[in-house]
Design an enzyme around this catalytic site. Structure first.
Site, short mmCIF file in Angstrom:
data_model
loop_
_atom_site.label_atom_id
_atom_site.label_comp_id
_atom_site.label_asym_id
_atom_site.label_seq_id
_atom_site.Cartn_x
_atom_site.Cartn_y
_atom_site.Cartn_z
N GLU A 96 -33.55 -3.27 -32.43
CA GLU A 96 -34.03 -4.38 -31.62
C GLU A 96 -35.18 -5.08 -32.32
O GLU A 96 -35.46 -4.81 -33.49
CB GLU A 96 -34.44 -3.89 -30.23
CG GLU A 96 -35.50 -2.79 -30.24
CD GLU A 96 -35.88 -2.37 -28.83
OE1 GLU A 96 -36.60 -3.15 -28.18
OE2 GLU A 96 -35.47 -1.28 -28.40
N ASP B 278 -32.82 6.02 -19.64
CA ASP B 278 -33.47 6.35 -20.91
C ASP B 278 -34.98 6.22 -20.75
O ASP B 278 -35.46 5.39 -19.99
CB ASP B 278 -32.95 5.48 -22.06
CG ASP B 278 -33.14 3.99 -21.83
OD1 ASP B 278 -34.22 3.49 -22.18
OD2 ASP B 278 -32.22 3.34 -21.32
#
Length: 236
Positions: free
Chosen positions: A126, A27
């Protein structure tokens, strides 16, 4: 993710994961301005997840969001190399509703099509820049995530993947089990010893982010299944 009886709604049925095949991927975001996608493919990677945008202004119009300046370049490069690809959205729960951010995501590269090479979008949950849980309590955070997921699903027919860590999920959602029957889990844990403890009722991770040192840029990911199952995740 789902129990076996609901496996048709998920990326990979539980009993199909027994052999634990793996497919390499990665990613990236604008922090990796150039990527040798063909080199990544030739080295064995078969998928990539690309950052699309981040909503930054709580009173912003659609035109004042942060759109990753490298998204189109990355997406086109991944496509040309033959990689299965998709987008991810870095969540800002303190900024606006989950529904609003899902709609922004869909409008700027986070959509899905059943072409066999587009992953459902990924919601990146996150730590916030100023607080661990973006100023939300656990119940409010679960509601925010549900708002995002339901909006995305309503527009595409697919449930987004959820990216998180064990510690963040336990701290900020109270280890909520509200989503494991719907959204595939992308679990971050930088370790050579495996993904570790799985949060939130998920029986396994669909993708494990194992380190931030992928040879061709970004983070190293491993899909928890065979290539045929990765294609199933893309196909729907």
């Amino acid at each position: 993710m789902a129990a076996v009886c609901q496996a048709a709604a998920l990326a990979v049925p539980v009993n199909d994961l027994d052999k634990r095949d793996t497919v390499k991927g990665f990613d990236i975001s604008h922090y990796q301005p150039t990527v040798n996608y063909q080199g990544a493919y030739n080295s064995g990677a078969r998928f990539v997840i690309i950052k699309t945008l981040t909503l930054t202004n709580p009173k912003a119009t659609e035109g004042t969001t942060y759109i990753d300046p490298k998204f189109s370049q990355h997406y086109n490069g991944a496509t040309a190399a033959g990689l299965i690809r998709g987008g991810y959205h870095f969540a800002r729960p303190a900024v606006s509703s989950g529904a609003r951010q899902a709609n922004f995501f869909l409008a700027h590269g986070g959509g899905w099509s059943g072409d066999g090479r587009t992953l459902p979008g990924m919601l990146d949950m996150e730590y916030g820049s100023t607080s661990t849980c973006h100023g939300l309590g656990q119940a409010s955070m679960v509601n925010w995530i549900a708002d995002f997921l339901n909006t995305y699903h309503g527009k595409t027919g697919r449930w987004p993947m959820i990216y998180t860590t064990y510690n963040w999920w336990v701290t900020c959602t109270g280890n909520s089990r509200a989503f494991y029957t719907k959204s595939p889990l992308v679990l971050a844990r930088y370790s050579t010893a495996g993904p570790g403890t799985i949060p939130g009722g998920w029986p396994y991770q669909t993708i494990w982010q194992k380190d931030d040192k992928y040879a061709y840029g970004g983070d190293s990911d491993v899909f928890n299944g065979a290539l045929s199952q990765l294609r199933k995740l893309a196909t729907g």
